[in-house]
Design a protein around this motif. Structure first.
Motif, PDB file in Angstrom:
ATOM      1  N   GLU A   1       0.829  -1.213   0.000  1.00  0.00           N
ATOM      2  CA  GLU A   1       0.000   0.000   0.000  1.00  0.00           C
ATOM      3  C   GLU A   1       0.861   1.259   0.000  1.00  0.00           C
ATOM      4  O   GLU A   1       0.449   2.297  -0.500  1.00  0.00           O
ATOM      5  CB  GLU A   1      -0.928   0.015   1.226  1.00  0.00           C
ATOM      6  CG  GLU A   1      -2.158  -0.845   1.054  1.00  0.00           C
ATOM      7  CD  GLU A   1      -3.069  -0.808   2.275  1.00  0.00           C
ATOM      8  OE1 GLU A   1      -2.912   0.105   3.105  1.00  0.00           O
ATOM      9  OE2 GLU A   1      -3.931  -1.687   2.394  1.00  0.00           O
TER      10      GLU A   1
ATOM     11  N   ASP B   1       3.409   1.620  -1.678  1.00  0.00           N
ATOM     12  CA  ASP B   1       4.019   1.699  -3.008  1.00  0.00           C
ATOM     13  C   ASP B   1       5.461   1.210  -3.031  1.00  0.00           C
ATOM     14  O   ASP B   1       6.276   1.671  -3.822  1.00  0.00           O
ATOM     15  CB  ASP B   1       3.945   3.144  -3.543  1.00  0.00           C
ATOM     16  CG  ASP B   1       3.852   3.179  -5.071  1.00  0.00           C
ATOM     17  OD1 ASP B   1       3.586   2.122  -5.661  1.00  0.00           O
ATOM     18  OD2 ASP B   1       4.057   4.255  -5.656  1.00  0.00           O
TER      19      ASP B   1
ATOM     20  N   ASN C   1       8.300  -1.399  -3.965  1.00  0.00           N
ATOM     21  CA  ASN C   1       8.496  -2.317  -5.077  1.00  0.00           C
ATOM     22  C   ASN C   1       8.141  -3.748  -4.672  1.00  0.00           C
ATOM     23  O   ASN C   1       8.559  -4.234  -3.617  1.00  0.00           O
ATOM     24  CB  ASN C   1       9.967  -2.227  -5.521  1.00  0.00           C
ATOM     25  CG  ASN C   1      10.297  -3.150  -6.664  1.00  0.00           C
ATOM     26  OD1 ASN C   1      10.526  -4.333  -6.459  1.00  0.00           O
ATOM     27  ND2 ASN C   1      10.320  -2.609  -7.858  1.00  0.00           N
TER      28      ASN C   1
ATOM     29  N   GLY D   1       6.468   8.224  -5.695  1.00  0.00           N
ATOM     30  CA  GLY D   1       6.327   6.798  -5.399  1.00  0.00           C
ATOM     31  C   GLY D   1       7.173   5.907  -6.286  1.00  0.00           C
ATOM     32  O   GLY D   1       8.366   6.120  -6.446  1.00  0.00           O
ATOM     33  N   GLN D   2       6.527   4.899  -6.896  1.00  0.00           N
ATOM     34  CA  GLN D   2       7.253   3.905  -7.678  1.00  0.00           C
ATOM     35  C   GLN D   2       7.979   4.508  -8.866  1.00  0.00           C
ATOM     36  O   GLN D   2       9.016   4.008  -9.300  1.00  0.00           O
ATOM     37  CB  GLN D   2       6.269   2.823  -8.149  1.00  0.00           C
ATOM     38  CG  GLN D   2       6.920   1.534  -8.602  1.00  0.00           C
ATOM     39  CD  GLN D   2       7.813   0.920  -7.542  1.00  0.00           C
ATOM     40  OE1 GLN D   2       7.432   0.798  -6.395  1.00  0.00           O
ATOM     41  NE2 GLN D   2       9.013   0.539  -7.937  1.00  0.00           N
ATOM     42  N   ASP D   3       7.474   5.627  -9.411  1.00  0.00           N
ATOM     43  CA  ASP D   3       8.150   6.306 -10.523  1.00  0.00           C
ATOM     44  C   ASP D   3       9.547   6.751 -10.113  1.00  0.00           C
ATOM     45  O   ASP D   3      10.482   6.733 -10.914  1.00  0.00           O
ATOM     46  CB  ASP D   3       7.345   7.529 -10.997  1.00  0.00           C
ATOM     47  CG  ASP D   3       6.150   7.127 -11.844  1.00  0.00           C
ATOM     48  OD1 ASP D   3       6.128   5.963 -12.299  1.00  0.00           O
ATOM     49  OD2 ASP D   3       5.254   7.958 -12.048  1.00  0.00           O
TER      50      ASP D   3
ATOM     51  N   THR E   1       3.422  11.411   2.181  1.00  0.00           N
ATOM     52  CA  THR E   1       3.827  10.453   1.162  1.00  0.00           C
ATOM     53  C   THR E   1       3.739   9.023   1.695  1.00  0.00           C
ATOM     54  O   THR E   1       3.889   8.797   2.878  1.00  0.00           O
ATOM     55  CB  THR E   1       5.260  10.760   0.699  1.00  0.00           C
ATOM     56  OG1 THR E   1       5.717   9.679  -0.106  1.00  0.00           O
ATOM     57  CG2 THR E   1       6.213  10.900   1.873  1.00  0.00           C
ATOM     58  N   ARG E   2       3.563   8.089   0.791  1.00  0.00           N
ATOM     59  CA  ARG E   2       3.443   6.691   1.209  1.00  0.00           C
ATOM     60  C   ARG E   2       4.807   6.078   1.527  1.00  0.00           C
ATOM     61  O   ARG E   2       4.886   5.046   2.162  1.00  0.00           O
ATOM     62  CB  ARG E   2       2.722   5.894   0.113  1.00  0.00           C
ATOM     63  CG  ARG E   2       1.251   6.264   0.008  1.00  0.00           C
ATOM     64  CD  ARG E   2       0.583   5.562  -1.150  1.00  0.00           C
ATOM     65  NE  ARG E   2       1.035   6.073  -2.433  1.00  0.00           N
ATOM     66  CZ  ARG E   2       0.670   5.566  -3.605  1.00  0.00           C
ATOM     67  NH1 ARG E   2      -0.126   4.522  -3.644  1.00  0.00           N
ATOM     68  NH2 ARG E   2       1.103   6.088  -4.728  1.00  0.00           N
TER      69      ARG E   2
ATOM     70  N   GLY F   1       7.131   4.613  -0.272  1.00  0.00           N
ATOM     71  CA  GLY F   1       7.657   3.465  -1.002  1.00  0.00           C
ATOM     72  C   GLY F   1       9.000   3.711  -1.660  1.00  0.00           C
ATOM     73  O   GLY F   1       9.830   2.811  -1.740  1.00  0.00           O
TER      74      GLY F   1
ATOM     75  N   SER G   1      12.445   1.455  -1.356  1.00  0.00           N
ATOM     76  CA  SER G   1      12.761   0.632  -2.530  1.00  0.00           C
ATOM     77  C   SER G   1      14.062   1.010  -3.215  1.00  0.00           C
ATOM     78  O   SER G   1      14.768   0.145  -3.733  1.00  0.00           O
ATOM     79  CB  SER G   1      11.628   0.740  -3.565  1.00  0.00           C
ATOM     80  OG  SER G   1      10.389   0.422  -3.002  1.00  0.00           O
TER      81      SER G   1
END
Length: 455
Positions: free
Chosen positions: A43, A45, A47, A229-231, A257-258, A260, A264
């Motif tokens: 959740e 984010d 990886n 996030g993942q970007d 922010t989450r 992630g 990662s």
């Protein structure tokens, strides 16, 4: 109270709380905890591959001998999670590499909009204030004239030299001449603000590779926006493959922010997060400490960072004077104002409270917000008092209260509220200081004291 990874922290703390007090931890307990941790990380984010590896390591250790034979297995599981979370983010602080022969050349790279130019100035400010360096900034983003203007403005604000040749010169030539200029003027550090794009493209990378070859930087720091996030992880991977970065600076880590990206990037790129931007102000860039961040995420606080902030911003002699006054209940409103100024210099109060172990579980603290307008109101009321009133608040009668309220643009009720809270605070502080080093007695009175600038 806003902290980095707020939603992730809340989920993980709830999960850890369930297992903390268990006198015996079964394999089923560990599986349930692992499932909750997996969901919380996904959740946030993080990886997917990173989550899988992390959860497997935690499960393997949590059902091992170190936990099952422990006298406090629940707490031992939390220790395992904390250690693995720390390892995931890099285990320990990664410092800036300095050149054996000055100047140290730091190349800042990243996509447009990540906050690269501001971060360049923040890093220069940090190195000068904390490491006694003498940086020079180089404006090499020729495609965005606003970036050159912005860096020049920040340089003036910091009273720091900025090397610039405008927008009609090759950025490769600009950085070469900028480094030479720094050598001539005996600067021990050069920070290059390079161009960004909206996405990673061939032209951008070719230019950055040319720059790298021409000045042979000691550090290539990738600036990424934590809120993407993942970007942010994907961008880090691409830049690392093409440029071989030496580290990452995460911006906007203070936002909702989450988280992630931070969890990662280290695992995916195998490159450390070196700094984190914790606000918009020029001094809000901090070295990234994985072990401290892991503690904060799990609700264990970050006392070391709090102590460092206090040592940097609080006058030691004045602190000793204040302690003596607190012991004798001699605190005046002038002392109160001084303390507000010193605490404000350490950063937002809710951030400081977030560094206290278990602060999120304290009554009334979980959703506590500090209202800046209330701080201003308190200051206005105190500044409207006479010298004698600040020292002897008991002499403030009805007519004096009306005068103070009028002078501060507040109401008599506001003045009454502050006077009561000030007296309550003096009593509480005297009680706390008298208990330091001794056995704490039972707390008297109903409820707790709330500062006049908390909602």
């Amino acid at each position: 109270m806003t902290i980095a990874f707020e939603s992730l922290a809340e989920r993980l703390q709830q999960t850890m709380q369930k297992i903390k007090g268990k006198g015996k931890v079964s394999e089923a307990d560990v599986k349930e905890m692992a499932r909750e941790v997996r969901l919380a990380l996904l959740e946030a984010d993080v990886n997917f591959k990173v989550v899988k590896q992390f959860v497997n390591r935690v499960k393997e250790r949590a059902v091992g001998q170190e936990v099952m034979k422990s006298l406090t297995p629940g707490q031992q599981v939390i220790k395992v999670v904390n250690e693995e979370l720390t390892a995931l983010m890099g285990s320990e602080e990664s410092k800036i590499e300095t050149a054996s022969k000055p100047p140290t050349v730091i190349m800042m790279v990243g996509l447009q909009g990540a906050g690269k130019t501001t971060t360049t100035a923040k890093l220069a400010n940090y190195l000068r204030k904390k490491k006694n360096k003498t940086p020079m900034l180089v404006a090499a983003d020729i495609y965005r004239p606003a970036a050159i203007d912005q860096l020049n403005t920040l340089g003036k604000q910091l009273d720091m030299p900025v090397y610039s040749e405008g927008t009609d010169v090759s950025p490769v030539d600009i950085v070469k001449r900028g480094v030479e200029k720094a050598k001539e003027e005996h600067h021990d550090t050069v920070i290059l603000d390079t161009a960004g794009r909206l996405h990673v493209d061939e032209n951008l990378m070719d230019e950055l590779k040319e720059m790298k070859a021409s000045v042979n930087p000691d550090e290539i720091l990738l600036v990424v926006d934590a809120m993407t996030g993942q970007d942010a992880v994907n961008v880090s991977e691409q830049f690392n493959e093409l440029l071989e970065i030496s580290g990452v600076v995460l911006t906007k880590l203070d936002g909702d922010t989450r988280g992630g990206a931070a969890l990662s990037i280290r695992a995916v790129t195998e490159k450390p997060i070196k700094f984190a931007g914790m606000g918009e102000k020029i001094d809000q860039l901090e070295p990234f400490h994985p072990e401290r961040m892991a503690s904060r995420i799990l609700g264990m606080g970050d006392v070391l960072s709090l102590i460092e902030k206090a040592q940097t911003n609080v006058d030691e002699e004045k602190a000793k004077e204040l302690e003596a006054k607190l012991r004798n209940a001699d605190l005046t409103f002038d002392d109160f104002l001084e303390q507000i100024d010193q605490v404000k210099s350490m950063g937002p109060l809710e951030d400081l409270l977030g560094m206290l172990p278990g602060a999120n579980k304290m009554k009334g603290m979980k959703n506590m917000q500090v209202d800046d307008s209330q701080i201003g109101k308190v200051e206005a009321i105190v500044r409207s008092m006479t010298k004698q009133e600040k020292v002897e608040p008991k002499i403030i009668n009805a007519s004096r209260k009306r005068r103070i309220a009028k002078g501060s643009g507040t109401t008599v009720q506001d003045v009454n509220k502050l006077l009561k809270q000030f007296e309550d605070m003096k009593k509480m502080m005297k009680q706390m200081t008298s208990q330091m080093g001794g056995k704490a007695g039972k707390r008297k009175g109903k409820g707790g004291m709330q500062f006049p600038f908390m909602k």
